[in-house]
Motif scaffolding. Structure first.
Motif, mmCIF file in Angstrom:
data_model
loop_
_atom_site.group_PDB
_atom_site.id
_atom_site.type_symbol
_atom_site.label_atom_id
_atom_site.label_comp_id
_atom_site.label_asym_id
_atom_site.label_seq_id
_atom_site.Cartn_x
_atom_site.Cartn_y
_atom_site.Cartn_z
ATOM 1 N N PRO A 160 20.441 12.067 10.214
ATOM 2 C CA PRO A 160 20.179 12.229 8.775
ATOM 3 C C PRO A 160 18.823 11.690 8.340
ATOM 4 O O PRO A 160 18.175 12.259 7.454
ATOM 5 N N LEU A 161 18.353 10.618 8.977
ATOM 6 C CA LEU A 161 17.033 10.100 8.632
ATOM 7 C C LEU A 161 15.924 11.053 9.056
ATOM 8 O O LEU A 161 14.927 11.210 8.344
ATOM 9 N N VAL A 162 16.093 11.684 10.199
ATOM 10 C CA VAL A 162 15.103 12.670 10.641
ATOM 11 C C VAL A 162 15.088 13.858 9.685
ATOM 12 O O VAL A 162 14.015 14.346 9.300
ATOM 13 N N VAL A 163 16.257 14.324 9.271
ATOM 14 C CA VAL A 163 16.334 15.437 8.312
ATOM 15 C C VAL A 163 15.689 15.039 6.990
ATOM 16 O O VAL A 163 14.943 15.827 6.393
ATOM 17 N N LEU A 164 15.940 13.808 6.522
ATOM 18 C CA LEU A 164 15.318 13.326 5.282
ATOM 19 C C LEU A 164 13.802 13.288 5.409
ATOM 20 O O LEU A 164 13.083 13.704 4.492
ATOM 21 N N GLY A 224 7.478 6.061 -0.372
ATOM 22 C CA GLY A 224 8.654 5.231 -0.607
ATOM 23 C C GLY A 224 9.764 5.544 0.387
ATOM 24 O O GLY A 224 10.443 4.648 0.893
ATOM 25 N N ILE A 225 9.961 6.826 0.665
ATOM 26 C CA ILE A 225 10.947 7.226 1.680
ATOM 27 C C ILE A 225 10.524 6.694 3.045
ATOM 28 O O ILE A 225 11.343 6.169 3.806
ATOM 29 N N LEU A 226 9.243 6.798 3.370
ATOM 30 C CA LEU A 226 8.746 6.276 4.644
ATOM 31 C C LEU A 226 8.947 4.767 4.730
ATOM 32 O O LEU A 226 9.376 4.245 5.765
ATOM 33 N N LEU A 227 8.678 4.058 3.655
ATOM 34 C CA LEU A 227 8.862 2.609 3.654
ATOM 35 C C LEU A 227 10.334 2.247 3.847
ATOM 36 O O LEU A 227 10.661 1.326 4.600
ATOM 37 N N LEU A 281 8.583 15.637 4.077
ATOM 38 C CA LEU A 281 7.310 16.215 4.502
ATOM 39 C C LEU A 281 7.141 17.625 3.954
ATOM 40 O O LEU A 281 6.054 17.985 3.476
ATOM 41 N N ILE A 282 8.201 18.420 3.990
ATOM 42 C CA ILE A 282 8.133 19.775 3.428
ATOM 43 C C ILE A 282 7.867 19.710 1.928
ATOM 44 O O ILE A 282 7.040 20.457 1.398
ATOM 45 N N GLY A 283 8.537 18.805 1.230
ATOM 46 C CA GLY A 283 8.304 18.642 -0.197
ATOM 47 C C GLY A 283 6.882 18.210 -0.494
ATOM 48 O O GLY A 283 6.280 18.637 -1.491
ATOM 49 N N PHE A 342 0.817 -1.207 0.000
ATOM 50 C CA PHE A 342 0.000 0.000 0.000
ATOM 51 C C PHE A 342 0.856 1.265 0.000
ATOM 52 O O PHE A 342 0.430 2.303 -0.500
ATOM 53 N N LEU A 343 2.068 1.171 0.564
ATOM 54 C CA LEU A 343 2.968 2.321 0.538
ATOM 55 C C LEU A 343 3.702 2.428 -0.798
ATOM 56 O O LEU A 343 4.083 3.514 -1.210
ATOM 57 N N LEU A 344 3.905 1.296 -1.457
ATOM 58 C CA LEU A 344 4.553 1.329 -2.772
ATOM 59 C C LEU A 344 3.621 1.876 -3.850
ATOM 60 O O LEU A 344 4.058 2.551 -4.779
ATOM 61 N N PHE A 345 2.344 1.566 -3.742
ATOM 62 C CA PHE A 345 1.358 2.002 -4.729
ATOM 63 C C PHE A 345 0.217 2.754 -4.045
ATOM 64 O O PHE A 345 -0.909 2.262 -3.976
#
Length: 134
Positions: A65-69, A91-94, A74-76, A24-27
């Motif tokens: 770095p993961l928190v910054v990503l 995808g980033i969350l997954l 989220l900003i994007g 569900f996160l991929l699609f």
């Protein structure tokens, strides 16, 4: 030793949650309702873990770095909330969830060799698939 096994067991449960939510996160565009339910299940799992005294932070040099990503993703997403941005953000969350599950599971000494074997096997499978499709 018992607390280490409990951490590994929680990591095993996180793998199940990640595996169930991954399609569900991929699609996310195909079924937004199921994607929302998957996100709620992930949030409930982490909330339950936090309430039981666990940590939400990653104790690794890659935590910051993961928190910054995550913040930048989220900003994007807020700046461009179109349907095209959703798959990238999810995808980033997954990827972050898989990283967290791997850290939780491999924290126990017994599971380190299993993680190494799986990591090398998946890498070899990707290399083989790349060579076969050339």
């Amino acid at each position: 030793m018992r607390s280490e096994l409990a951490v590994g067991t929680q990591g095993g449960y996180l793998w199940l949650v990640v595996a169930a939510a991954a399609p569900f996160l991929l699609f996310p565009i195909t079924s937004p309702l199921l994607t929302l339910i998957a996100l709620l299940v992930i949030a409930a799992f982490h909330a339950r873990r936090w309430i039981r005294g666990g940590s939400l932070a990653l104790n690794t040099p890659l935590g910051l770095p993961l928190v910054v990503l995550a913040v930048m993703a989220l900003i994007g997403f807020v700046v461009s909330p179109s349907a095209d941005a959703r798959p990238k953000v999810f995808g980033i969350l997954l990827g972050m969830l898989v990283f967290r599950a791997m850290l939780d599971y491999c924290r126990v000494r017994v599971h380190e060799w299993r993680c190494l074997i799986v990591y090398l096997s998946v890498g070899a499978a990707f290399v083989t698939a790349g060579l076969l499709t050339m």
